[in-house]
Design a protein around this motif. Structure first.
Motif, PDB file in Angstrom:
ATOM      1  N   ALA A 188       2.352   1.696  -3.394  1.00  0.00           N
ATOM      2  CA  ALA A 188       1.357   2.198  -4.351  1.00  0.00           C
ATOM      3  C   ALA A 188       1.096   3.686  -4.137  1.00  0.00           C
ATOM      4  O   ALA A 188       0.988   4.452  -5.104  1.00  0.00           O
ATOM      5  CB  ALA A 188       0.059   1.400  -4.207  1.00  0.00           C
ATOM      6  N   ARG A 189       1.011   4.113  -2.868  1.00  0.00           N
ATOM      7  CA  ARG A 189       0.790   5.538  -2.584  1.00  0.00           C
ATOM      8  C   ARG A 189       1.954   6.385  -3.073  1.00  0.00           C
ATOM      9  O   ARG A 189       1.765   7.446  -3.668  1.00  0.00           O
ATOM     10  CB  ARG A 189       0.577   5.748  -1.080  1.00  0.00           C
ATOM     11  N   ASP A 190       3.184   5.901  -2.783  1.00  0.00           N
ATOM     12  CA  ASP A 190       4.372   6.649  -3.222  1.00  0.00           C
ATOM     13  C   ASP A 190       4.419   6.787  -4.736  1.00  0.00           C
ATOM     14  O   ASP A 190       4.757   7.847  -5.272  1.00  0.00           O
ATOM     15  CB  ASP A 190       5.647   5.961  -2.715  1.00  0.00           C
ATOM     16  N   LYS A 240       1.879   6.671  -6.764  1.00  0.00           N
ATOM     17  CA  LYS A 240       0.794   7.555  -7.190  1.00  0.00           C
ATOM     18  C   LYS A 240       1.208   9.015  -7.037  1.00  0.00           C
ATOM     19  O   LYS A 240       0.976   9.845  -7.919  1.00  0.00           O
ATOM     20  CB  LYS A 240      -0.472   7.277  -6.374  1.00  0.00           C
ATOM     21  N   ILE A 241       1.846   9.325  -5.894  1.00  0.00           N
ATOM     22  CA  ILE A 241       2.328  10.690  -5.663  1.00  0.00           C
ATOM     23  C   ILE A 241       3.376  11.062  -6.702  1.00  0.00           C
ATOM     24  O   ILE A 241       3.379  12.182  -7.235  1.00  0.00           O
ATOM     25  CB  ILE A 241       2.903  10.820  -4.234  1.00  0.00           C
ATOM     26  N   ASP A 260       0.829  -1.208   0.000  1.00  0.00           N
ATOM     27  CA  ASP A 260       0.000   0.000   0.000  1.00  0.00           C
ATOM     28  C   ASP A 260       0.863   1.258   0.000  1.00  0.00           C
ATOM     29  O   ASP A 260       0.576   2.222  -0.715  1.00  0.00           O
ATOM     30  CB  ASP A 260      -0.930   0.002   1.219  1.00  0.00           C
ATOM     31  N   LYS A 261       1.920   1.231   0.809  1.00  0.00           N
ATOM     32  CA  LYS A 261       2.826   2.387   0.857  1.00  0.00           C
ATOM     33  C   LYS A 261       3.510   2.585  -0.493  1.00  0.00           C
ATOM     34  O   LYS A 261       3.659   3.711  -0.982  1.00  0.00           O
ATOM     35  CB  LYS A 261       3.881   2.199   1.949  1.00  0.00           C
TER      36      LYS A 261
END
Length: 349
Positions: A106-108, A110-111, A103-104
């Motif tokens: 994927a978030r990174d 995306k950012i 999840d981390k």
């Protein structure tokens, strides 16, 4: 599995699965043996314990191996994407930890993708603005020269007028090229600052004198907020700070209202800092534009027309010069009321 690999053990799945297997196997076996061999109860207990231990060991080992192989493939795939957060640590088979890391990741990503999109949009806008700023004076100069070549040069009055206008277009091109060169040098650190001690009050007065005629055309008053009878000594590059003040004054005159005011104040901020404020009662700036106001060629007026001259890089240069001094610049504005630009400087001891 390699010895260096560390697992966060989670036996819950193996415990409950082994219990289910033990219960059904022991129940069926004990019922069958009881009727045919009259099996004693302690044999049933031994069978249950042995079945449970065997089931637990096999399930835990095989499931862990199965998950490890699958998880290792995920880590290997992510290694190709250079995920530092996933490749530096040991591989884990704990699903909760793995899920958090994925999840981390994927978030990174995306950012990162969003940042790339913003940069791409900024790049397109920047190239479009550079093209527009260079194209306008170039076409102007080209038009005047072509007109002269077509026969207008025979008329002395037209020749003089068109050559003067062409000269202004070339002058504007020079402003743009010089300002772009300065910003580039500031960004890469090639522009050396000549730090000295000087009186900021006298510097502002000299800038007022420079633009007195320009201000009088719009009947704008250039003034201090109060009388400064004593010098305010600061430590900075005098020539660059004069450029900062000049750009801010020109900006306030450009967008100031007729018969308005441009006021400069110099205040003590903290023990070793002063803050210089340039305030006007002009047209002001809408809040939506404030975060991007110091970008190169950024236009508050999206129409693309420019009522006043200049390179369109003034505020960007101001920001870079102040940041080169390790100081801060601020802007506050209310649309229809006016604007205030302020920056800090180090006080001389």
């Amino acid at each position: 599995m390699p010895d260096s690999t560390k697992f966060k053990k989670s036996f819950r799945f193996a415990i409950y699965t082994s219990l289910y297997i033990t219960f059904y196997i022991t129940l069926l076996t004990s019922v069958f043996l009881y009727f045919f061999y009259e099996l004693k109860w302690y044999y049933v207990l031994i069978l249950a314990v042995v079945t449970y231990l065997f089931s637990f060991g096999v399930i835990q080992f095989r499931v862990e191996r199965f998950i490890y192989k699958r998880v290792k493939k995920i880590y290997d795939d992510l290694t190709l994407l250079e995920s530092a957060s996933l490749t530096k640590g040991a591989i884990t088979t704990d699903m909760r930890t793995l899920t958090q890391e994925i999840d981390k990741f994927a978030r990174d990503k995306k950012i990162e993708i969003e940042a790339l999109k913003v940069r791409e949009q900024y790049r397109k806008e920047f190239l479009g603005n550079v093209s527009h700023e260079l194209k306008t004076p170039l076409f102007t100069v080209q038009g005047y020269i072509l007109t002269l070549l077509d026969g207008a040069m025979n008329d002395e009055n037209i020749r003089t007028k068109y050559l003067e206008r062409a000269s202004k277009g070339i002058e504007r091109l020079g402003y743009i090229v010089n300002d772009l060169d300065m910003i580039t040098k500031l960004e890469v650190g090639d522009l050396q600052l000549n730090i000295e001690i000087f009186d900021i009050v006298e510097l502002v007065k000299s800038v007022f004198d420079m633009f007195e005629m320009k201000a009088s055309k719009k009947k704008i008053s250039l003034m201090f907020d109060t009388g400064y009878n004593r010098p305010v000594m600061v430590k900075a590059d005098k020539e660059r700070i004069q450029q900062v003040v000049a750009n801010l004054i020109v900006n306030s005159l450009k967008y100031g209202r007729e018969k308005g005011t441009t006021e400069v104040s110099i205040e003590n901020l903290i023990k070793n800092k002063v803050i210089v404020r340039v305030t006007d009662n002009g047209e002001g700036i809408e809040k939506v534009h404030l975060p991007r106001l110091f970008e190169r060629f950024y236009r508050v007026d999206k129409s693309g027309s420019r009522k006043e001259g200049g390179s369109g890089l003034g505020l960007s240069i101001v920001k870079h010069i102040i940041e080169a001094h390790d100081e801060k610049i601020y802007v506050e504005s209310e649309f229809g009321v006016g604007s205030e630009f302020s920056f800090t400087l180090e006080k001389a001891k």
